[in-house]
Write a protein that holds these residues in place. Structure first.
Motif, mmCIF file in Angstrom:
data_model
loop_
_atom_site.group_PDB
_atom_site.id
_atom_site.type_symbol
_atom_site.label_atom_id
_atom_site.label_comp_id
_atom_site.label_asym_id
_atom_site.label_seq_id
_atom_site.Cartn_x
_atom_site.Cartn_y
_atom_site.Cartn_z
ATOM 1 N N PHE A 76 1.079 -1.238 -0.177
ATOM 2 C CA PHE A 76 0.052 -0.087 -0.032
ATOM 3 C C PHE A 76 0.835 1.212 -0.026
ATOM 4 O O PHE A 76 0.217 2.563 -0.093
ATOM 5 C CB PHE A 76 -0.852 0.020 1.111
ATOM 6 N N LEU A 106 11.826 -6.815 7.819
ATOM 7 C CA LEU A 106 11.345 -6.748 8.951
ATOM 8 C C LEU A 106 9.868 -7.534 9.217
ATOM 9 O O LEU A 106 9.450 -7.851 10.122
ATOM 10 C CB LEU A 106 10.928 -5.164 9.479
ATOM 11 N N ILE A 132 0.266 -3.859 6.029
ATOM 12 C CA ILE A 132 -0.026 -2.710 6.955
ATOM 13 C C ILE A 132 1.138 -2.040 7.084
ATOM 14 O O ILE A 132 1.350 -0.578 7.197
ATOM 15 C CB ILE A 132 -0.591 -3.152 8.209
ATOM 16 N N ALA A 133 2.306 -2.853 7.394
ATOM 17 C CA ALA A 133 3.554 -2.027 7.499
ATOM 18 C C ALA A 133 4.000 -0.916 6.146
ATOM 19 O O ALA A 133 4.618 0.083 6.403
ATOM 20 C CB ALA A 133 4.767 -3.071 7.605
ATOM 21 N N LEU A 146 1.966 0.586 4.510
ATOM 22 C CA LEU A 146 0.886 1.836 4.784
ATOM 23 C C LEU A 146 1.733 2.537 5.877
ATOM 24 O O LEU A 146 1.891 3.977 5.634
ATOM 25 C CB LEU A 146 -0.091 1.328 5.312
ATOM 26 N N ALA A 147 2.271 2.229 6.804
ATOM 27 C CA ALA A 147 2.841 2.707 7.960
ATOM 28 C C ALA A 147 4.116 3.401 7.403
ATOM 29 O O ALA A 147 4.231 4.500 7.600
ATOM 30 C CB ALA A 147 3.317 1.755 8.975
ATOM 31 N N ILE A 180 3.683 6.763 5.750
ATOM 32 C CA ILE A 180 3.317 7.874 6.823
ATOM 33 C C ILE A 180 4.590 8.417 7.496
ATOM 34 O O ILE A 180 4.797 9.361 7.464
ATOM 35 C CB ILE A 180 2.289 7.398 7.629
ATOM 36 N N ILE A 181 5.383 7.395 7.758
ATOM 37 C CA ILE A 181 6.691 7.576 8.491
ATOM 38 C C ILE A 181 7.424 8.576 7.452
ATOM 39 O O ILE A 181 8.140 9.700 7.948
ATOM 40 C CB ILE A 181 7.323 6.444 9.104
ATOM 41 N N THR A 212 6.352 12.170 7.308
ATOM 42 C CA THR A 212 6.514 13.036 8.544
ATOM 43 C C THR A 212 8.238 13.306 8.451
ATOM 44 O O THR A 212 8.250 14.252 8.775
ATOM 45 C CB THR A 212 6.257 12.100 9.734
ATOM 46 N N VAL A 213 8.896 12.438 8.176
ATOM 47 C CA VAL A 213 10.367 12.425 8.166
ATOM 48 C C VAL A 213 10.766 13.567 7.180
ATOM 49 O O VAL A 213 11.381 14.790 7.562
ATOM 50 C CB VAL A 213 11.397 11.418 8.040
ATOM 51 N N HIS A 246 10.064 17.160 7.931
ATOM 52 C CA HIS A 246 10.833 17.984 9.061
ATOM 53 C C HIS A 246 12.131 17.873 8.280
ATOM 54 O O HIS A 246 13.220 18.641 9.327
ATOM 55 C CB HIS A 246 10.696 17.037 10.038
ATOM 56 N N LEU A 267 -1.730 10.520 -2.981
ATOM 57 C CA LEU A 267 -2.483 9.329 -2.902
ATOM 58 C C LEU A 267 -2.750 8.826 -4.216
ATOM 59 O O LEU A 267 -3.085 7.694 -4.347
ATOM 60 C CB LEU A 267 -3.810 10.085 -2.265
ATOM 61 N N ALA A 295 -0.374 5.831 -4.756
ATOM 62 C CA ALA A 295 -0.735 4.676 -3.984
ATOM 63 C C ALA A 295 -2.027 3.549 -4.520
ATOM 64 O O ALA A 295 -1.993 2.614 -4.871
ATOM 65 C CB ALA A 295 -0.958 5.046 -2.555
ATOM 66 N N PHE A 353 -9.344 -1.433 0.321
ATOM 67 C CA PHE A 353 -8.517 -0.169 -0.015
ATOM 68 C C PHE A 353 -9.365 0.635 -1.004
ATOM 69 O O PHE A 353 -9.243 1.773 -0.986
ATOM 70 C CB PHE A 353 -7.178 -0.569 -0.802
ATOM 71 N N ARG A 368 -6.280 8.263 6.996
ATOM 72 C CA ARG A 368 -4.955 7.375 6.855
ATOM 73 C C ARG A 368 -3.994 7.537 7.952
ATOM 74 O O ARG A 368 -3.336 6.678 8.114
ATOM 75 C CB ARG A 368 -4.449 7.727 5.194
ATOM 76 N N SER A 378 3.833 17.711 15.336
ATOM 77 C CA SER A 378 3.677 17.102 13.847
ATOM 78 C C SER A 378 4.484 15.829 13.863
ATOM 79 O O SER A 378 4.373 15.123 12.769
ATOM 80 C CB SER A 378 4.472 18.384 12.895
ATOM 81 N N TRP A 379 5.291 15.381 14.846
ATOM 82 C CA TRP A 379 5.933 14.396 14.904
ATOM 83 C C TRP A 379 5.062 13.109 15.155
ATOM 84 O O TRP A 379 5.448 11.788 15.301
ATOM 85 C CB TRP A 379 7.007 14.070 15.646
ATOM 86 N N ALA A 425 4.150 9.750 13.170
ATOM 87 C CA ALA A 425 5.278 8.855 13.153
ATOM 88 C C ALA A 425 5.375 7.935 14.333
ATOM 89 O O ALA A 425 6.000 6.836 14.430
ATOM 90 C CB ALA A 425 6.630 9.509 13.024
ATOM 91 N N PHE A 453 3.112 4.796 13.993
ATOM 92 C CA PHE A 453 3.461 3.982 12.825
ATOM 93 C C PHE A 453 4.797 3.521 13.283
ATOM 94 O O PHE A 453 5.151 2.157 12.979
ATOM 95 C CB PHE A 453 3.592 4.769 11.560
ATOM 96 N N LEU A 468 4.231 0.308 15.660
ATOM 97 C CA LEU A 468 3.425 -0.683 14.928
ATOM 98 C C LEU A 468 4.639 -1.479 14.076
ATOM 99 O O LEU A 468 4.862 -2.485 14.231
ATOM 100 C CB LEU A 468 2.676 0.155 13.778
ATOM 101 N N LEU A 469 5.585 -0.682 13.361
ATOM 102 C CA LEU A 469 6.753 -1.271 12.775
ATOM 103 C C LEU A 469 7.608 -2.265 13.547
ATOM 104 O O LEU A 469 8.035 -3.245 13.385
ATOM 105 C CB LEU A 469 7.533 -0.354 11.947
ATOM 106 N N LEU A 492 5.565 -5.295 14.996
ATOM 107 C CA LEU A 492 5.626 -6.120 13.824
ATOM 108 C C LEU A 492 7.048 -6.856 13.810
ATOM 109 O O LEU A 492 6.916 -8.042 13.681
ATOM 110 C CB LEU A 492 5.163 -5.677 12.492
ATOM 111 N N ALA A 493 7.905 -6.192 13.989
ATOM 112 C CA ALA A 493 9.311 -6.843 13.926
ATOM 113 C C ALA A 493 9.933 -7.317 15.019
ATOM 114 O O ALA A 493 10.496 -8.597 14.706
ATOM 115 C CB ALA A 493 10.355 -5.691 13.476
#
Lengths: 325, 301
Positions: free
Chosen positions: A57, A102, A113-114, A116-117, A120-121, A124-125, A128, A249, A252, B106, B230, B272-273, B276, B279, B282-283, B286-287
């Protein structure tokens, strides 16, 4: 003939080159680039999603990784487009490998799901990271008079291409054809058959001695790298980049919708999907709002997934089989 | 030092309240994904739909948002019913749920989101109620002042009440036990003469129904625009996985952990962080520990 497909590929690349020299209207290159970019993205998605059954995703995240690798390297070293594409592909491929490492030991949904995550991460990075423009974005001025192996590439008078739109179109066209070639090669190789076995039943494949984790990691790496390659020229194409346009979007959604609608079982599916949907979206965006456009893609995706799971390719094959007897 | 303690205490209190609120957002997914194994990635977007229904009822007729959420709940139950019916017939029955089922949800997520953008635009929307905008201040000593916004408090109370109600329902009633039985062994249930599909359909509809009230809480806590759904995907999936799939009390605890983590990061690094954070958690989960902190094995099955 054994190398018929390769010959067609080379002819197509030559054809694209001829187009850039003959067609004068820049608008065609402008929209053509996007359609070809989608073709790379959809083909890349399909290597993992279609052959292996693992849904990504986060295509926009991988694409943006390519795009921002370019931006960082332009700021740092002022490198040219071809180097950008190589670097973008390498970094996105690495990202694909790490994500796969991972999560791929778990069930497929966690990979989905990962990813998707991940998108977003990364967004965000990047928002910044002021060096590449942060949340506000930054404009990228293409190098003036770029040279490759001492040959002037883009210049109005002396270059191979009169302007950047033509050069970008040619590059993306070449990348698209190579991507499709890779996808077709994988499909007929041990890797492709292994991925197919994983898609049918991972446990059975494992029992039969298919090195599932290794094949999945190879597929995530290749798929990620191809997405990065698709994204690397984005900054030069837009001459401006911000997180919103790179993590769009649309990427994706189309990365999934195009192969699913075209058909995931064959390399032709993503190509057909990208050509049909990409062209339709580019043309219709001239008179209908882009949200409505995306809504249509979403509805088409759901309808195809429910009614025609094999996509256009599967539908075509079925009707051919039916007429044979 | 006093300032640091003050900030930390505030962050902790807000984090706990946020956590309760997150539990309400995740509880539906804990049922649909955790117990029923349907990867409903459209859940956060259904929450946004709930938020916009609350916004619509609130701005048109001035209905209290919590009440609006309760009004919307039967509608969401029906939506969930229909979604599961399509999902079952198109994918689950033929065993093709993984790839196509995910693509289906989706697409659904996407249709709802873009539909909301077309209908309401991309502006942030908010609701009005007497408890929004005010906060209670608890002063300890001379320098420590913990502020508790009523909007978060209301969301926390409603969320915890809803979570506990579902927990009691699933553990004490016959139907609740049937739902958990479906999660454990569908074949055994079938042999007992219960139709597992019927149980799953109702349970799935229940899970989606929580999006009605959850969405209303969402727009009470913060202004909402269609695409924030999302951002919550990481949040809710992190909570459900961290809590151990299908464990309702685990979900509540995991939600509070994530709430506190987000709140502390927002206080010391900037809000704003915070996307992250969940997520990232979550990562990491999962790992490192895919079975969650409190749950059964979720790994390779």
């Amino acid at each position: 003939m054994k190398y018929l497909f390769e010959i067609v590929c080379v002819l197509l690349i030559i054809g694209i080159f001829v187009l850039t020299q003959v067609v004068g209207n820049q608008f065609y290159f402008f929209i053509g680039f996007v359609i070809l970019q989608y073709m790379v993205l959809a083909t890349a998605w399909n290597i993992l999603g279609g052959y292996g059954g693992y849904v990504n995703f986060g295509s926009a995240g991988f694409l943006a990784t390519g795009a921002y690798t370019s931006v960082a390297l332009i700021n740092f070293l002022d490198i040219g487009l071809v180097e950008q594409i190589i670097a973008g592909g390498a970094i996105a491929g690495l990202l694909g490998f790490v994500t796969g490492y991972l999560t791929l030991r778990l069930r497929g949904v966690y990979f989905a799901i990962a990813t998707l995550a991940l998108a977003i991460i990364l967004e965000t990075v990047v928002a910044h990271w002021d060096y590449v423009g942060g949340a506000a974005g930054t404009s990228i001025l293409p190098k003036r008079k770029p040279e490759l192996f001492d040959i002037m590439v883009v210049d109005r008078k002396t270059g191979i291409f009169a302007n950047y739109k033509e050069f970008l179109f040619f590059l993306m066209g070449t990348v698209a054809i190579i991507s499709v070639w890779i996808a077709r090669y994988i499909e007929n190789s041990k890797l492709g058959r292994g991925l197919n076995a994983i898609k049918d039943s991972e446990e059975a494949a494992e029992c039969m001695g298919v090195p599932t984790l290794r094949l999945k990691l190879i597929a995530t790496t290749i798929s990620g790298a191809m997405m990065g390659v698709a994204g690397a020229p984005l900054a030069s194409y837009l001459t401006f980049i911000d997180p919103l346009s790179a993590f769009n979007l649309e990427y994706a959604v189309n990365a999934i919708a195009m192969p699913m609608i075209g058909g995931t079982v064959s390399w032709m599916g993503p190509v057909i999907g990208a050509l049909l949907l990409g062209t339709a979206q580019q043309v219709s965006s001239l008179w209908i709002q882009s949200e409505l456009n995306l809504l249509i893609v979403g509805v088409l995706l759901v309808i195809f997934v429910i009614i025609a799971p094999e996509g256009i390719v599967g539908w075509f094959r079925k009707s051919r089989k039916g007429s044979r007897g | 030092m006093a300032i640091f303690i003050d900030l930390l205490l505030n962050a902790l209190v807000i984090g706990i309240l946020l956590g309760g609120f997150y539990a309400a957002l995740s509880i539906g997914l804990s049922i649909t994904f955790g117990l029923l194994d349907v990867v409903n990635i459209a859940h956060p977007t259904l929450l946004i739909l709930g938020a916009f229904i609350a916004f619509f009822l609130n701005s048109t007729w001035g209905i209290d948002p919590v009440l609006a959420g309760l009004i919307a709940t039967p509608l969401f139950f029906a939506i969930g019913w229909v979604i599961y019916q399509i999902y079952y017939n198109a994918f689950e029955k033929s065993g093709a749920e993984s790839l196509r089922g995910l693509a289906f949800f989706f697409g659904l997520l996407f249709i709802i989101e873009v539909g909301l953008i077309i209908q309401f635009g991309v502006d942030h929307r908010l609701v009005e109620a007497w408890y929004i905008g005010e906060s209670a201040n608890i002063v300890i000593g001379s320098e420590i002042d913990v502020a508790i916004p009523y909007r978060l408090l209301v969301a926390f109370v409603v969320a915890v009440a809803a979570t506990l109600a579902i927990q009691v329902y699933l553990t004490r009633t016959f139907f609740g036990r049937a739902v958990r039985a479906v999660a454990q062994d569908m074949m055994a249930l079938r042999l007992m003469g219960v139709d597992p599909i019927k149980v799953k359909r109702i349970a799935f509809a229940m899970g989606v129904a929580t999006a009605g009230i959850g969405g209303a809480l969402m727009i009470i806590v913060l202004p909402i625009e269609p695409s924030v759904g999302r951002l919550y995907i990481g949040n809710v999936f992190a909570i459900v996985v961290l809590g151990g799939l299908g464990s309702i009390s685990g979900t509540l605890l995991a939600a509070i952990i994530i709430g506190i983590a987000e709140s502390i990061v927002a206080t010391f690094f900037g809000p704003s962080w915070s996307p992250a954070v969940s997520f990232g958690i979550l990562l990491a989960v999962l790992a490192l520990r895919p079975e969650g902190l409190f749950g059964k094995t979720a790994g390779a099955h």
